[in-house]
Design a protein around this motif. Structure first.
Motif, mmCIF file in Angstrom:
data_model
loop_
_atom_site.group_PDB
_atom_site.id
_atom_site.type_symbol
_atom_site.label_atom_id
_atom_site.label_comp_id
_atom_site.label_asym_id
_atom_site.label_seq_id
_atom_site.Cartn_x
_atom_site.Cartn_y
_atom_site.Cartn_z
ATOM 1 N N UNK A 28 59.487 -20.116 -20.889
ATOM 2 C CA UNK A 28 60.760 -19.392 -20.803
ATOM 3 C C UNK A 28 60.841 -18.728 -19.443
ATOM 4 N N UNK A 29 62.062 -18.665 -18.926
ATOM 5 C CA UNK A 29 62.338 -17.999 -17.650
ATOM 6 C C UNK A 29 61.508 -18.563 -16.498
ATOM 7 N N UNK A 30 61.533 -19.880 -16.374
ATOM 8 C CA UNK A 30 60.868 -20.542 -15.246
ATOM 9 C C UNK A 30 61.690 -20.259 -13.995
ATOM 10 N N UNK A 36 66.784 -20.908 -8.509
ATOM 11 C CA UNK A 36 67.272 -20.224 -9.691
ATOM 12 C C UNK A 36 66.249 -20.242 -10.803
ATOM 13 N N UNK A 37 66.746 -20.091 -12.008
ATOM 14 C CA UNK A 37 65.887 -19.943 -13.168
ATOM 15 C C UNK A 37 66.328 -20.907 -14.260
ATOM 16 N N UNK A 38 65.362 -21.402 -14.996
ATOM 17 C CA UNK A 38 65.658 -22.173 -16.205
ATOM 18 C C UNK A 38 65.274 -21.278 -17.369
ATOM 19 N N UNK A 39 66.220 -21.047 -18.267
ATOM 20 C CA UNK A 39 65.990 -20.106 -19.362
ATOM 21 C C UNK A 39 64.896 -20.578 -20.311
ATOM 22 N N UNK A 40 64.985 -21.834 -20.750
ATOM 23 C CA UNK A 40 64.009 -22.363 -21.707
ATOM 24 C C UNK A 40 63.663 -23.799 -21.320
ATOM 25 N N UNK A 41 62.368 -24.096 -21.337
ATOM 26 C CA UNK A 41 61.907 -25.475 -21.196
ATOM 27 C C UNK A 41 61.232 -25.821 -22.518
ATOM 28 N N UNK A 66 79.080 -23.589 -15.036
ATOM 29 C CA UNK A 66 79.835 -24.098 -13.889
ATOM 30 C C UNK A 66 79.086 -25.257 -13.225
ATOM 31 N N UNK A 67 79.788 -26.079 -12.477
ATOM 32 C CA UNK A 67 79.102 -27.152 -11.749
ATOM 33 C C UNK A 67 77.987 -26.630 -10.837
ATOM 34 N N UNK A 68 78.197 -25.501 -10.177
ATOM 35 C CA UNK A 68 77.150 -24.982 -9.288
ATOM 36 C C UNK A 68 75.939 -24.510 -10.094
ATOM 37 N N UNK A 69 76.163 -23.900 -11.256
ATOM 38 C CA UNK A 69 75.046 -23.464 -12.103
ATOM 39 C C UNK A 69 74.261 -24.675 -12.595
ATOM 40 N N UNK A 70 74.953 -25.704 -13.052
ATOM 41 C CA UNK A 70 74.274 -26.899 -13.537
ATOM 42 C C UNK A 70 73.502 -27.597 -12.412
#
Length: 110
Positions: A28-30, A36-41, A66-70
Motif C-alpha cells: 500500500x502507498x507505493x 506519484x503514488x500507487x494506493x494499492x498493489x 483524470x488522464x494525467x492521474x492515470x
C-alpha cells in the motif's frame, strides 16, 4: 476529519474489499519518486493490479480519475515492475468509495 485521514480510511476499506474478493494485497502507498503514488498493489490469479482509490462526499469521486492521474499511475506501475524485476501481466484498476458503497473498476484505460 482531515483529508489525509479520510483518504487513509477509504484506502483501508478498499484493501479490505479487495481481500474479500480474493486479491492478495502486496503493498500500500507505493511511492515512485517524481511520478506519484500507487494506493494499492494487489495480485489475483497471477495478475498484478495497481489500484487507485478515489473517495468523496457531495460529488462523484470517479471524476477525479483524470488522464494525467492515470498516466502517473501507469508510469509508477512500470517503475515498480522494473524495480521488482517482474514481467507479469498487470492492469490498472480503481476503487471508488462513495459512503458505504465501493465500486471496483477493473482494467481502466485512458
Amino acid at each position: 476529519m482531515h483529508t489525509k485521514s479520510k483518504g487513509d480510511r477509504a484506502e483501508s476499506r478498499a484493501a479490505a474489499y479487495l481481500q474479500q474478493a480474493g486479491f492478495t494485497v502486496i503493498e500500500r502507498n507505493y511511492f515512485a519518486k517524481k511520478l506519484g503514488e500507487i494506493d494499492i498493489i494487489a495480485k489475483k490469479e497471477g495478475v498484478l493490479h495497481f489500484v487507485e482509490v478515489k473517495s468523496g462526499i457531495g460529488f462523484d469521486p470517479v471524476y477525479n480519475l483524470t488522464p494525467s492521474k492515470l498516466a502517473k499511475v501507469i508510469r509508477s506501475a512500470q517503475l515498480y515492475m522494473k524495480q521488482h524485476r517482474t514481467d507479469t501481466s498487470f492492469c490498472i484498476d480503481a476503487c471508488i468509495v462513495r459512503g458505504d458503497e465501493i465500486d471496483f473498476l477493473e482494467n481502466i484505460t485512458l
